[in-house]
Scaffold this motif. Sequence first.
Motif, PDB file in Angstrom:
ATOM      1  N   SER A 116      14.462   4.770 -11.038  1.00 39.66           N
ATOM      2  CA  SER A 116      15.050   3.626 -11.748  1.00 39.66           C
ATOM      3  C   SER A 116      14.944   3.780 -13.254  1.00 39.66           C
ATOM      4  N   LEU A 117      13.762   4.240 -13.721  1.00 37.12           N
ATOM      5  CA  LEU A 117      13.566   4.391 -15.160  1.00 37.12           C
ATOM      6  C   LEU A 117      14.436   5.502 -15.735  1.00 37.12           C
ATOM      7  N   ASN A 118      14.675   6.540 -14.967  1.00 30.03           N
ATOM      8  CA  ASN A 118      15.566   7.607 -15.430  1.00 30.03           C
ATOM      9  C   ASN A 118      17.004   7.112 -15.575  1.00 30.03           C
ATOM     10  N   GLN A 119      17.352   6.113 -14.778  1.00 27.53           N
ATOM     11  CA  GLN A 119      18.715   5.564 -14.839  1.00 27.53           C
ATOM     12  C   GLN A 119      18.828   4.453 -15.874  1.00 27.53           C
ATOM     13  N   ASN A 120      17.823   3.571 -15.872  1.00 27.62           N
ATOM     14  CA  ASN A 120      17.891   2.396 -16.746  1.00 27.62           C
ATOM     15  C   ASN A 120      16.471   1.977 -17.120  1.00 27.62           C
ATOM     16  N   TRP A 121      16.137   2.128 -18.401  1.00 27.89           N
ATOM     17  CA  TRP A 121      14.768   1.856 -18.829  1.00 27.89           C
ATOM     18  C   TRP A 121      14.404   0.384 -18.659  1.00 27.89           C
ATOM     19  N   SER A 122      13.155   0.139 -18.267  1.00 30.50           N
ATOM     20  CA  SER A 122      12.689  -1.227 -18.052  1.00 30.50           C
ATOM     21  C   SER A 122      11.219  -1.329 -18.420  1.00 30.50           C
ATOM     22  N   GLU A 123      10.888  -2.264 -19.310  1.00 27.24           N
ATOM     23  CA  GLU A 123       9.494  -2.493 -19.691  1.00 27.24           C
ATOM     24  C   GLU A 123       8.682  -3.021 -18.511  1.00 27.24           C
ATOM     25  N   ALA A 124       9.315  -3.854 -17.686  1.00 23.28           N
ATOM     26  CA  ALA A 124       8.614  -4.410 -16.528  1.00 23.28           C
ATOM     27  C   ALA A 124       8.247  -3.321 -15.530  1.00 23.28           C
ATOM     28  N   LEU A 125       9.161  -2.368 -15.321  1.00 24.26           N
ATOM     29  CA  LEU A 125       8.902  -1.315 -14.336  1.00 24.26           C
ATOM     30  C   LEU A 125       7.864  -0.310 -14.830  1.00 24.26           C
ATOM     31  N   ILE A 126       7.892   0.005 -16.106  1.00 23.31           N
ATOM     32  CA  ILE A 126       6.904   0.971 -16.599  1.00 23.31           C
ATOM     33  C   ILE A 126       5.509   0.346 -16.562  1.00 23.31           C
ATOM     34  N   TYR A 127       5.435  -0.987 -16.697  1.00 23.49           N
ATOM     35  CA  TYR A 127       4.147  -1.661 -16.555  1.00 23.49           C
ATOM     36  C   TYR A 127       3.640  -1.507 -15.121  1.00 23.49           C
ATOM     37  N   GLU A 128       4.557  -1.679 -14.131  1.00 25.87           N
ATOM     38  CA  GLU A 128       4.156  -1.508 -12.725  1.00 25.87           C
ATOM     39  C   GLU A 128       3.759  -0.056 -12.453  1.00 25.87           C
ATOM     40  N   TYR A 129       4.380   0.867 -13.167  1.00 26.62           N
ATOM     41  CA  TYR A 129       4.051   2.288 -12.993  1.00 26.62           C
ATOM     42  C   TYR A 129       2.598   2.554 -13.376  1.00 26.62           C
ATOM     43  N   SER A 130       2.094   1.780 -14.334  1.00 27.25           N
ATOM     44  CA  SER A 130       0.699   1.958 -14.768  1.00 27.25           C
ATOM     45  C   SER A 130      -0.283   1.434 -13.728  1.00 27.25           C
ATOM     46  N   ASN A 131       0.189   0.664 -12.738  1.00 28.27           N
ATOM     47  CA  ASN A 131      -0.687   0.105 -11.701  1.00 28.27           C
ATOM     48  C   ASN A 131      -0.706   0.944 -10.424  1.00 28.27           C
ATOM     49  N   ILE A 132       0.071   2.012 -10.393  1.00 26.68           N
ATOM     50  CA  ILE A 132       0.171   2.836  -9.181  1.00 26.68           C
ATOM     51  C   ILE A 132      -1.087   3.688  -9.022  1.00 26.68           C
ATOM     52  N   GLN A 133      -1.588   3.708  -7.795  1.00 27.10           N
ATOM     53  CA  GLN A 133      -2.747   4.535  -7.464  1.00 27.10           C
ATOM     54  C   GLN A 133      -2.266   5.803  -6.764  1.00 27.10           C
ATOM     55  N   GLN A 134      -2.518   6.951  -7.399  1.00 29.01           N
ATOM     56  CA  GLN A 134      -2.059   8.222  -6.840  1.00 29.01           C
ATOM     57  C   GLN A 134      -3.185   9.252  -6.877  1.00 29.01           C
ATOM     58  N   ASP A 135      -3.151  10.153  -5.910  1.00 27.23           N
ATOM     59  CA  ASP A 135      -4.164  11.213  -5.854  1.00 27.23           C
ATOM     60  C   ASP A 135      -3.933  12.273  -6.933  1.00 27.23           C
ATOM     61  N   ASN A 136      -2.691  12.325  -7.432  1.00 29.41           N
ATOM     62  CA  ASN A 136      -2.361  13.356  -8.417  1.00 29.41           C
ATOM     63  C   ASN A 136      -1.853  12.689  -9.702  1.00 29.41           C
ATOM     64  N   PRO A 137      -2.749  12.058 -10.495  1.00 32.70           N
ATOM     65  CA  PRO A 137      -2.305  11.360 -11.716  1.00 32.70           C
ATOM     66  C   PRO A 137      -1.727  12.300 -12.765  1.00 32.70           C
TER      67      PRO A 137
ATOM     68  N   GLY B 146       0.773  -1.237   0.000  1.00 37.88           N
ATOM     69  CA  GLY B 146       0.000   0.000   0.000  1.00 37.88           C
ATOM     70  C   GLY B 146       0.800   1.279   0.000  1.00 37.88           C
ATOM     71  N   ASP B 147       2.098   1.201  -0.193  1.00 32.62           N
ATOM     72  CA  ASP B 147       2.904   2.426  -0.218  1.00 32.62           C
ATOM     73  C   ASP B 147       3.207   2.801  -1.671  1.00 32.62           C
ATOM     74  N   ASP B 148       2.158   3.293  -2.364  1.00 28.04           N
ATOM     75  CA  ASP B 148       2.312   3.640  -3.786  1.00 28.04           C
ATOM     76  C   ASP B 148       3.253   4.818  -3.992  1.00 28.04           C
ATOM     77  N   ALA B 149       3.348   5.700  -2.996  1.00 24.36           N
ATOM     78  CA  ALA B 149       4.225   6.870  -3.137  1.00 24.36           C
ATOM     79  C   ALA B 149       5.679   6.439  -3.248  1.00 24.36           C
TER      80      ALA B 149
END
Length: 409
Positions: free
Chosen positions: A297-318, A285-288
């Motif tokens: 991590s993505l700014n340092q080294n691009w990853s398809e797996a991580l950007i997919y997880e980024y799409s699952n993040i729940q944030q108040d300020n999308p 539950g710590d989406d922040a």
Amino acid sequence: MRKLLFLLVIMMAVGGVLGLLMRQDSGYVLLAYNGVTIETSLWVLIVAMIITLYVLSWVKRILFITLRPSNSLAKVTGNLAQKRASRNTIRGMLELVGGNWNKAEKLLTNSAEKVPYPLINYIGAAYAASEQDEHERSKALLRSAHKSTPEAEFAIGFAQSQIQIKQEHYEGALASLLRLQKLKPKHRQTLKMLVSVYTRLKDWDALLALTPTLKKEGIFDGDNMLELEKNAFLALLDKIKFRNKLGQNKKELVSEVESLWNKLDTLSQDDRMRKLYAQTLIHFGDDAKAESFIRVSLNQNWSEALIYEYSNIQQDNPKKLLSYCESWLKKAPASANLYLACGRLSQAMMLWGKARDYYEQALSLDSHNEALAELSRLLKAMGDAKASQELMMINLNQASDQLKPLPLP
């Protein structure tokens, strides 16, 4: 060879001079005592005296050995026994290397007390006994090694720990290795064996505490160190997840996971581990923190797996997250998962047309992307049921293509 020739030349010269002197004047010697008279030449007398002195020296040696056998004879026989024991020690070591354990043990044990340094004999015999599963005999031989050479504590302890590991006595091996580590904290082989024992005992916390030393001393190369840290991380993460099921406070667990990740800094090189860490943060539950980690991590080294997880993040300020994703489009214009993330964030902001465009772009790059289901759901909600059904059929057809061939009615 030159020395021998030189000696021969000198002897010939001396012999020639003496022969010349004898021919010139043989000399005359007269010895008279109590009515007995001996007449001879000077040179014969000299030769007789030399022979007499040589005989007397041998008589003296024989008498010395006869009268004091405890010293002289023992010394002679002792030297012979020591030479024989040394030969048997060499034979025993060769048998040990050749895998003939029984013969090696006998040769090394029997010759141990007759060689100047019995330590090698006892340790070699202990290895041989261990290979025959004679564990008590192996321990006894190691005790004899310590008794013969108490100052060789490290060598004896090292042999003991190796034997214990082979016998799968890991608790005993751990105790032995910890003593060795106190004696020599940076000994490479001791540290490697400690890693092996901790792994066998599944003592991941102890292994975690050892990793800074392993890195500092360069005990393992990069790949092996990564594999070691991955095993430790996965095992410790399972424990943390189990405590989560028991109802432990999630904030405390997140802090623990974060601390664990920071200690095992080699893990950041592995894309699967980065994804797992992000998923764990989201799961607790710590989406922040997950968002911050993925973005850095993505700014340092691009990853398809991580950007997919980024799409699952729940944030108040999308909106902020969408701006990050849209900035990455220049960096990864062919990433279907990035367009999926942009679509989901746009949909979270109720930008239906923009979300639709991003989903369609994701599908143009990867027809199997999750954007297919997202777009179908969005179109249905927007009232375009026909387009939604067409997409669902495409989805079903793609799923059927992956089915195994089976007989049908």
